[in-house]
Design a protein around this motif. Structure first.
Motif, short mmCIF file in Angstrom:
data_model
loop_
_atom_site.label_atom_id
_atom_site.label_comp_id
_atom_site.label_asym_id
_atom_site.label_seq_id
_atom_site.Cartn_x
_atom_site.Cartn_y
_atom_site.Cartn_z
N HIS A 142 0.98 -1.15 -0.27
CA HIS A 142 0.37 0.35 0.19
C HIS A 142 0.14 0.93 -0.39
CE1 HIS A 142 -3.69 2.24 1.01
NE2 HIS A 142 -2.22 3.21 1.50
N GLN A 143 2.02 1.30 0.62
CA GLN A 143 2.76 2.52 1.41
C GLN A 143 3.32 2.33 -0.15
OE1 GLN A 143 2.66 5.41 3.26
NE2 GLN A 143 0.35 4.64 4.03
N GLN A 144 4.29 1.71 -0.32
CA GLN A 144 4.97 2.02 -1.84
C GLN A 144 4.44 1.88 -2.76
OE1 GLN A 144 8.43 1.72 -1.47
NE2 GLN A 144 8.51 2.26 -2.89
N ALA A 147 -0.30 4.15 -2.51
CA ALA A 147 0.00 4.95 -0.93
C ALA A 147 -1.66 6.06 -1.15
CB ALA A 147 0.29 5.68 -0.37
N ASP A 148 -2.25 6.21 -2.46
CA ASP A 148 -3.54 6.92 -2.45
C ASP A 148 -4.53 6.27 -3.18
OD1 ASP A 148 -2.62 6.78 -5.41
OD2 ASP A 148 -3.01 8.75 -6.25
N VAL A 149 -4.37 5.08 -3.32
CA VAL A 149 -6.05 4.38 -3.57
C VAL A 149 -6.18 3.63 -2.02
CG1 VAL A 149 -6.74 1.84 -4.25
CG2 VAL A 149 -4.85 3.68 -5.39
N ALA A 150 -7.45 2.78 -1.75
CA ALA A 150 -8.00 2.76 -0.90
C ALA A 150 -6.80 1.34 -0.25
CB ALA A 150 -9.44 2.66 -0.82
N GLU A 151 -6.82 1.18 0.86
CA GLU A 151 -6.57 -0.08 1.37
C GLU A 151 -7.28 -1.90 0.87
OE1 GLU A 151 -4.47 -0.34 5.45
OE2 GLU A 151 -4.67 2.18 5.53
N ALA A 215 -0.37 12.04 -7.74
CA ALA A 215 -0.69 10.33 -7.40
C ALA A 215 0.90 9.81 -6.87
CB ALA A 215 -1.21 9.92 -8.70
N SER A 216 -0.28 8.93 -6.19
CA SER A 216 1.33 7.41 -5.92
C SER A 216 1.62 7.17 -7.85
CB SER A 216 0.31 6.11 -5.19
OG SER A 216 -0.66 5.62 -6.61
N HIS A 217 2.25 5.95 -7.86
CA HIS A 217 2.57 4.77 -8.74
C HIS A 217 1.76 4.72 -9.40
CE1 HIS A 217 5.70 3.04 -11.29
NE2 HIS A 217 5.19 1.75 -10.38
N ALA A 218 0.31 4.02 -9.18
CA ALA A 218 -0.66 3.04 -8.84
C ALA A 218 -1.45 4.74 -9.77
CB ALA A 218 -1.12 2.47 -8.35
N VAL A 219 -1.29 5.19 -10.81
CA VAL A 219 -2.14 6.64 -10.98
C VAL A 219 -3.40 5.78 -11.57
CG1 VAL A 219 -0.74 7.12 -12.58
CG2 VAL A 219 -2.13 8.88 -11.76
#
Length: 239
Positions: A142-144, A147-151, A215-219
């Motif tokens: 999640h953090q790596q 981090a901006d996606v629901a857990e 955004a995080s890597h998972a944009v």
């Protein structure tokens, strides 16, 4: 007769699968784009690029080729010399020059914490050779990565992540298609996998059109609308 819309081919990166594009696919299909979310093998850069290249050559008409993360390495190699690829879109991705690897580029600037989050799994292949599959540890995913996606969503993403080999991340790229094909880059400013400074450096080197998104890597998961808009911009600009 209306002009044929480009087919959008989406190539995921490491630690993900084709479903990571679902939100982007939904928005593109709402605008009547034909979409193919390729299943990136994540085994060797040259082999992965050849796989995507063959997929793209099977498509009639123009193509906008999109890569996330390591998928950027793949699309840049795959598109070289393909006349039907009208635009390249790099989403929090690598744009390697000839001979550069994902590992080299991710360490070019400070900020990546991916190395300490990885879980290596050594494997023996049928031919007797050995390779190491790399996963992101579930507890750190999640953090790596997102981090901006629901857990709850990232727990599913962690469980279903596709591993990449260390060989694929360390393999030098072939001559890049971004030297010849118009390119667009989305920089994810909160990325912990590929430092934003590295993303910006590669984008400027490629003379790409650049947008930055917090955004995080998972944009593609957290901000699918931003990703789809950039793809649409690339498609419209190269018609």
């Amino acid at each position: 007769m209306s002009e044929q819309k480009a087919t959008v081919v989406l190539v995921h990166g490491a630690f993900a699968d084709s479903s990571s594009w679902n939100g982007v696919v939904e928005k593109l299909q709402a605008h009547e784009y034909p979409v193919v979310a390729a299943s990136n093998p994540l085994r060797t850069l040259s082999g992965d690029a050849d796989y995507v290249r063959q997929l793209v050559t099977s498509i009639d008409g123009p193509v906008v080729l999109v890569g996330h993360s390591y998928g950027g390495c793949v699309i840049s190699s795959a598109a070289k010399g393909l006349g039907n690829v009208k635009a390249l879109v790099f989403v929090a991705a690598f744009l390697p020059d000839e001979g550069e690897s994902a590992v080299e580029l991710s360490g070019k600037f400070p900020g990546s914490t991916l190395g300490e989050a990885l879980r290596p799994v050594p494997l023996a292949l049928p031919d007797g050779s050995r390779v190491t599959d790399l996963y992101i540890e579930n507890a750190k995913f999640h953090q790596q990565f997102a981090a901006d996606v629901a857990e709850g969503t990232t727990a599913l993403m962690a469980a279903t992540q596709r591993p990449v080999t260390d060989a694929a991340l360390g393999e030098g790229a072939s001559a890049p298609a971004w030297r010849d094909v118009p390119s667009w880059v989305l920089v994810a400013t909160e990325d912990k996998n590929i430092p934003p400074q590295a993303q910006t450096f590669m984008a400027e080197r490629a003379n790409a059109t650049v947008v930055s998104v917090p955004a995080s890597h998972a944009v593609g998961v957290s901000r699918p609308g931003d990703v789809a808009r950039l793809i649409n911009e690339a498609a419209q600009a190269t018609r």
